[in-house]
Design a protein around this motif. Structure first.
Motif, PDB file in Angstrom:
ATOM      1  N   ALA A  70     -19.185  -2.833  48.928  1.00  0.00           N
ATOM      2  CA  ALA A  70     -19.138  -4.294  49.013  1.00  0.00           C
ATOM      3  C   ALA A  70     -18.141  -4.750  50.073  1.00  0.00           C
ATOM      4  CB  ALA A  70     -18.751  -4.882  47.659  1.00  0.00           C
ATOM      5  N   ASP A  71     -18.398  -5.936  50.646  1.00  0.00           N
ATOM      6  CA  ASP A  71     -17.415  -6.499  51.575  1.00  0.00           C
ATOM      7  C   ASP A  71     -16.244  -7.078  50.785  1.00  0.00           C
ATOM      8  OD1 ASP A  71     -17.799  -9.395  50.980  1.00  0.00           O
ATOM      9  OD2 ASP A  71     -19.775  -9.090  51.828  1.00  0.00           O
ATOM     10  N   ALA A  72     -15.191  -7.436  51.483  1.00  0.00           N
ATOM     11  CA  ALA A  72     -13.944  -7.856  50.835  1.00  0.00           C
ATOM     12  C   ALA A  72     -14.135  -9.086  49.963  1.00  0.00           C
ATOM     13  CB  ALA A  72     -12.876  -8.124  51.893  1.00  0.00           C
ATOM     14  N   PHE A  73     -14.937 -10.054  50.431  1.00  0.00           N
ATOM     15  CA  PHE A  73     -15.107 -11.281  49.645  1.00  0.00           C
ATOM     16  C   PHE A  73     -15.894 -11.023  48.367  1.00  0.00           C
ATOM     17  CE2 PHE A  73     -17.744 -14.933  48.463  1.00  0.00           C
ATOM     18  CZ  PHE A  73     -16.741 -15.804  48.070  1.00  0.00           C
ATOM     19  N   THR A  74     -16.997 -10.286  48.481  1.00  0.00           N
ATOM     20  CA  THR A  74     -17.815  -9.985  47.295  1.00  0.00           C
ATOM     21  C   THR A  74     -16.981  -9.278  46.241  1.00  0.00           C
ATOM     22  OG1 THR A  74     -19.782  -9.789  48.695  1.00  0.00           O
ATOM     23  CG2 THR A  74     -19.906  -8.829  46.494  1.00  0.00           C
ATOM     24  N   LEU A  75     -16.153  -8.327  46.676  1.00  0.00           N
ATOM     25  CA  LEU A  75     -15.302  -7.593  45.750  1.00  0.00           C
ATOM     26  C   LEU A  75     -14.241  -8.501  45.135  1.00  0.00           C
ATOM     27  CD1 LEU A  75     -14.364  -4.890  44.498  1.00  0.00           C
ATOM     28  CD2 LEU A  75     -12.913  -4.587  46.511  1.00  0.00           C
ATOM     29  N   ALA A  76     -13.566  -9.277  45.964  1.00  0.00           N
ATOM     30  CA  ALA A  76     -12.474 -10.135  45.481  1.00  0.00           C
ATOM     31  C   ALA A  76     -12.989 -11.181  44.499  1.00  0.00           C
ATOM     32  CB  ALA A  76     -11.771 -10.805  46.653  1.00  0.00           C
ATOM     33  N   GLU A  77     -14.128 -11.784  44.809  1.00  0.00           N
ATOM     34  CA  GLU A  77     -14.705 -12.786  43.914  1.00  0.00           C
ATOM     35  C   GLU A  77     -15.075 -12.152  42.568  1.00  0.00           C
ATOM     36  OE1 GLU A  77     -17.984 -16.323  44.354  1.00  0.00           O
ATOM     37  OE2 GLU A  77     -18.620 -14.294  44.899  1.00  0.00           O
ATOM     38  N   HIS A  78     -15.646 -10.948  42.613  1.00  0.00           N
ATOM     39  CA  HIS A  78     -16.030 -10.250  41.382  1.00  0.00           C
ATOM     40  C   HIS A  78     -14.791  -9.919  40.542  1.00  0.00           C
ATOM     41  CE1 HIS A  78     -18.262  -7.594  38.736  1.00  0.00           C
ATOM     42  NE2 HIS A  78     -17.374  -6.644  38.956  1.00  0.00           N
ATOM     43  N   VAL A  79     -13.738  -9.435  41.192  1.00  0.00           N
ATOM     44  CA  VAL A  79     -12.508  -9.091  40.473  1.00  0.00           C
ATOM     45  C   VAL A  79     -11.902 -10.339  39.822  1.00  0.00           C
ATOM     46  CG1 VAL A  79     -10.125  -8.305  40.766  1.00  0.00           C
ATOM     47  CG2 VAL A  79     -11.990  -7.060  41.869  1.00  0.00           C
ATOM     48  N   ALA A  80     -11.878 -11.456  40.565  1.00  0.00           N
ATOM     49  CA  ALA A  80     -11.287 -12.689  40.038  1.00  0.00           C
ATOM     50  C   ALA A  80     -12.018 -13.166  38.786  1.00  0.00           C
ATOM     51  CB  ALA A  80     -11.300 -13.772  41.110  1.00  0.00           C
ATOM     52  N   LYS A  81     -13.337 -12.996  38.783  1.00  0.00           N
ATOM     53  CA  LYS A  81     -14.127 -13.439  37.625  1.00  0.00           C
ATOM     54  C   LYS A  81     -14.066 -12.428  36.485  1.00  0.00           C
ATOM     55  CE  LYS A  81     -17.471 -16.148  40.323  1.00  0.00           C
ATOM     56  NZ  LYS A  81     -18.877 -16.246  40.786  1.00  0.00           N
ATOM     57  N   LYS A  82     -14.269 -11.151  36.821  1.00  0.00           N
ATOM     58  CA  LYS A  82     -14.376 -10.113  35.797  1.00  0.00           C
ATOM     59  C   LYS A  82     -13.075  -9.916  35.023  1.00  0.00           C
ATOM     60  CE  LYS A  82     -16.581  -6.655  33.790  1.00  0.00           C
ATOM     61  NZ  LYS A  82     -17.747  -6.895  32.918  1.00  0.00           N
ATOM     62  N   THR A  83     -11.935 -10.036  35.679  1.00  0.00           N
ATOM     63  CA  THR A  83     -10.655  -9.837  35.007  1.00  0.00           C
ATOM     64  C   THR A  83     -10.311 -10.986  34.070  1.00  0.00           C
ATOM     65  OG1 THR A  83      -9.500 -10.856  36.868  1.00  0.00           O
ATOM     66  CG2 THR A  83      -9.713  -8.446  36.886  1.00  0.00           C
ATOM     67  N   GLY A  84     -10.947 -12.143  34.274  1.00  0.00           N
ATOM     68  CA  GLY A  84     -10.653 -13.308  33.447  1.00  0.00           C
ATOM     69  C   GLY A  84      -9.481 -14.119  33.947  1.00  0.00           C
ATOM     70  N   ILE A  85      -8.967 -13.799  35.142  1.00  0.00           N
ATOM     71  CA  ILE A  85      -7.778 -14.495  35.632  1.00  0.00           C
ATOM     72  C   ILE A  85      -8.068 -15.960  35.957  1.00  0.00           C
ATOM     73  CG2 ILE A  85      -8.092 -13.868  38.087  1.00  0.00           C
ATOM     74  CD1 ILE A  85      -5.061 -13.444  38.187  1.00  0.00           C
ATOM     75  N   LEU A  86      -9.288 -16.252  36.441  1.00  0.00           N
ATOM     76  CA  LEU A  86      -9.646 -17.636  36.751  1.00  0.00           C
ATOM     77  C   LEU A  86      -9.694 -18.473  35.473  1.00  0.00           C
ATOM     78  CD1 LEU A  86     -12.450 -17.232  39.452  1.00  0.00           C
ATOM     79  CD2 LEU A  86     -10.042 -17.759  39.778  1.00  0.00           C
ATOM     80  N   LEU A  87     -10.312 -17.948  34.450  1.00  0.00           N
ATOM     81  CA  LEU A  87     -10.397 -18.657  33.178  1.00  0.00           C
ATOM     82  C   LEU A  87      -9.019 -18.863  32.572  1.00  0.00           C
ATOM     83  CD1 LEU A  87     -12.322 -19.852  31.074  1.00  0.00           C
ATOM     84  CD2 LEU A  87     -12.408 -17.602  29.987  1.00  0.00           C
ATOM     85  N   GLU A  88      -8.145 -17.882  32.736  1.00  0.00           N
ATOM     86  CA  GLU A  88      -6.787 -17.974  32.201  1.00  0.00           C
ATOM     87  C   GLU A  88      -6.020 -19.138  32.814  1.00  0.00           C
ATOM     88  OE1 GLU A  88      -3.414 -16.668  29.934  1.00  0.00           O
ATOM     89  OE2 GLU A  88      -5.536 -16.096  29.833  1.00  0.00           O
ATOM     90  N   PHE A  89      -6.068 -19.255  34.137  1.00  0.00           N
ATOM     91  CA  PHE A  89      -5.334 -20.337  34.808  1.00  0.00           C
ATOM     92  C   PHE A  89      -5.999 -21.692  34.576  1.00  0.00           C
ATOM     93  CE2 PHE A  89      -3.765 -16.944  37.912  1.00  0.00           C
ATOM     94  CZ  PHE A  89      -2.587 -16.788  37.204  1.00  0.00           C
ATOM     95  N   LYS A  90      -7.332 -21.679  34.417  1.00  0.00           N
ATOM     96  CA  LYS A  90      -8.039 -22.932  34.157  1.00  0.00           C
ATOM     97  C   LYS A  90      -7.653 -23.485  32.802  1.00  0.00           C
ATOM     98  CE  LYS A  90     -12.635 -24.969  34.565  1.00  0.00           C
ATOM     99  NZ  LYS A  90     -14.070 -24.722  34.859  1.00  0.00           N
ATOM    100  N   LYS A  91      -7.485 -22.609  31.817  1.00  0.00           N
ATOM    101  CA  LYS A  91      -7.077 -23.041  30.477  1.00  0.00           C
ATOM    102  C   LYS A  91      -5.616 -23.483  30.454  1.00  0.00           C
ATOM    103  CE  LYS A  91      -8.086 -19.306  28.264  1.00  0.00           C
ATOM    104  NZ  LYS A  91      -8.249 -18.320  27.171  1.00  0.00           N
ATOM    105  N   ASP A  92      -4.823 -22.962  31.390  1.00  0.00           N
ATOM    106  CA  ASP A  92      -3.385 -23.250  31.417  1.00  0.00           C
ATOM    107  C   ASP A  92      -3.140 -24.757  31.506  1.00  0.00           C
ATOM    108  OD1 ASP A  92      -0.721 -23.648  32.188  1.00  0.00           O
ATOM    109  OD2 ASP A  92      -0.594 -21.673  33.099  1.00  0.00           O
ATOM    110  N   GLY A  93      -3.658 -25.404  32.551  1.00  0.00           N
ATOM    111  CA  GLY A  93      -3.542 -26.852  32.684  1.00  0.00           C
ATOM    112  C   GLY A  93      -2.203 -27.356  33.169  1.00  0.00           C
ATOM    113  N   THR A  94      -1.182 -26.486  33.234  1.00  0.00           N
ATOM    114  CA  THR A  94       0.134 -26.912  33.718  1.00  0.00           C
ATOM    115  C   THR A  94       0.116 -26.983  35.244  1.00  0.00           C
ATOM    116  OG1 THR A  94       0.979 -24.655  33.911  1.00  0.00           O
ATOM    117  CG2 THR A  94       1.214 -25.750  31.766  1.00  0.00           C
ATOM    118  N   PRO A  95       1.085 -27.687  35.852  1.00  0.00           N
ATOM    119  CA  PRO A  95       1.150 -27.723  37.322  1.00  0.00           C
ATOM    120  C   PRO A  95       1.224 -26.322  37.932  1.00  0.00           C
ATOM    121  CG  PRO A  95       2.589 -29.395  36.395  1.00  0.00           C
ATOM    122  CD  PRO A  95       2.080 -28.592  35.237  1.00  0.00           C
ATOM    123  N   GLU A  96       1.934 -25.411  37.262  1.00  0.00           N
ATOM    124  CA  GLU A  96       2.030 -24.040  37.774  1.00  0.00           C
ATOM    125  C   GLU A  96       0.673 -23.347  37.729  1.00  0.00           C
ATOM    126  OE1 GLU A  96       4.006 -25.330  35.471  1.00  0.00           O
ATOM    127  OE2 GLU A  96       5.885 -25.539  36.612  1.00  0.00           O
TER     128      GLU A  96
END
Length: 362
Positions: A70-96
């Motif tokens: 995979a190219d760098a973007f396809t891999l990075a996007e998959h990692v960001a979604k699969k690890t759950g890190i995007l959902l974690e920060f979305k639920k956070d809601g704080t300025p940080e």
């Protein structure tokens, strides 16, 4: 590994990590290797935690396998979604948390831009290794040269208390400024408005407010809408610099086939809602002519031979990324035509002409 093994939370506690660390030290192996061989080591870890560790190892190995093709973007996007890190920060809601979400978005945009740029290079893969190497080089080049004649790029928060003769506020678009994260309550939106006021009042002479018609968001090219803050400024203080002669706003039919018409009606400014005027559906021939004038951003037309430059050995060219250079060699034909170019920085690059955005100097 210790930073990510339980982030976002996967039910792998500190006691388990401590036991893995002790075992790794005892056997002279890495913690990752210890987890890979849990069935051969008695660490007094319950079956539930053991399964979570095995799932973690499986996820990491799946990333390693994906990285092989995979190219760098396809891999990075998959990692960001699969690890759950995007959902974690979305639920956070704080300025940080919001800031971290925006950082990830910009990282993905940067990787996407890099991958698109690597398509120009004949020998490039656009994978994560090339991206990391490019970032390391860019970091070295960005060191302060001591030259004060340069643009100061800063966040609005950092600009508080400062003034400059000319200020450029970029990204004046809905969901960007104001941020999509600030639409939940009136107070959050008011805070964004106050922030815009801070930015605007940093200018001593003039402030330039800019927005795009489309931009990369999360690595996807999307249509952008001008910020509501632009509409809140009294028109008597604004000089609209939106170009009216670009192909987006010119009539697609040049000849006056219906007799005398009012040409001023065809040279209209962009409507207040930010959408270009309707000019009817263009024909395929008109679209081809438009591509010659200005290829679509981020999506070069690789099948149209007219966009392939007819370069010759010895031609001096300029590239937005690599700078000025001289053509040393031409090889291939048609869509596979390549140019070997020696750039002033000393690098020799082999570029695919169907992708390369070169300016011929001489």
């Amino acid at each position: 590994l210790k930073r990510i093994i339980n982030f976002p939370a996967r039910g792998i506690g500190q006691t388990t990590i401590d036991r893995l660390t002790v075992a790794a030290n005892h056997y002279g192996k890495s913690i990752f290797e210890v987890i890979e061989n849990l069935e051969r080591i008695d660490l007094k870890i319950n079956s539930g935690t053991r399964r979570k560790l095995e799932d973690f190892i499986t996820m990491i190995k799946s990333f390693q396998i994906m990285n092989q093709g995979a190219d760098a973007f396809t891999l990075a996007e998959h990692v960001a979604k699969k690890t759950g890190i995007l959902l974690e920060f979305k639920k956070d809601g704080t300025p940080e948390g919001i800031a971290r979400m925006e950082n990830i978005e910009e990282l993905l945009n940067g990787i996407k831009d890099f991958v698109e740029g690597q398509k120009e290079l004949a020998d490039a893969k656009g994978d994560i290794t090339e991206f990391l190497e490019d970032v390391a080089l860019a970091t070295d080049l960005d060191k302060d040269t001591g030259d004060d004649d340069r643009v100061a790029l800063m966040t609005i928060h950092l600009a508080k208390g400062l003034e400059f003769p000319y200020v450029y506020i970029v990204g004046m678009e809905e969901d960007l400024f104001p941020s999509a994260m600030s639409m939940n309550t009136r107070s959050e939106l008011e805070e964004e408005r106050r922030l815009f006021y801070v930015a605007l009042t940093r200018a001593e002479k003039q402030a330039y407010l800019t927005y795009t018609q489309n931009r990369y968001r999360w690595g996807k090219l999307i249509d952008a809408e001008p910020s509501r803050f632009l509409e809140e400024i009294d028109e008597k203080y604004i000089d609209n610099l939106t170009p009216i002669d670009t192909y987006r706003f010119k009539p697609l039919i040049d000849s006056d086939i219906f007799g005398e018409v009012d040409k001023s009606r065809l040279r209209q400014q962009k409507p207040s809602n930010g959408a270009p005027p309707s000019v009817g559906k263009p024909t395929q021939d008109q679209l081809r002519r438009l591509r010659k004038i200005r290829p679509e951003l981020g999506a070069p037309n690789v099948s149209d031979p007219s966009v392939i430059l007819d370069l010759a050995v010895g031609t001096h060219v300029n590239h937005s990324r690599f700078g000025k250079g001289k053509v040393l060699k031409i090889e291939g034909a048609g869509n596979d035509k390549k140019a070997e170019i020696l750039f002033e920085k000393g690098d020799v690059k082999k570029l695919l002409l169907r992708f390369a955005k070169l300016e011929v100097l001489s």
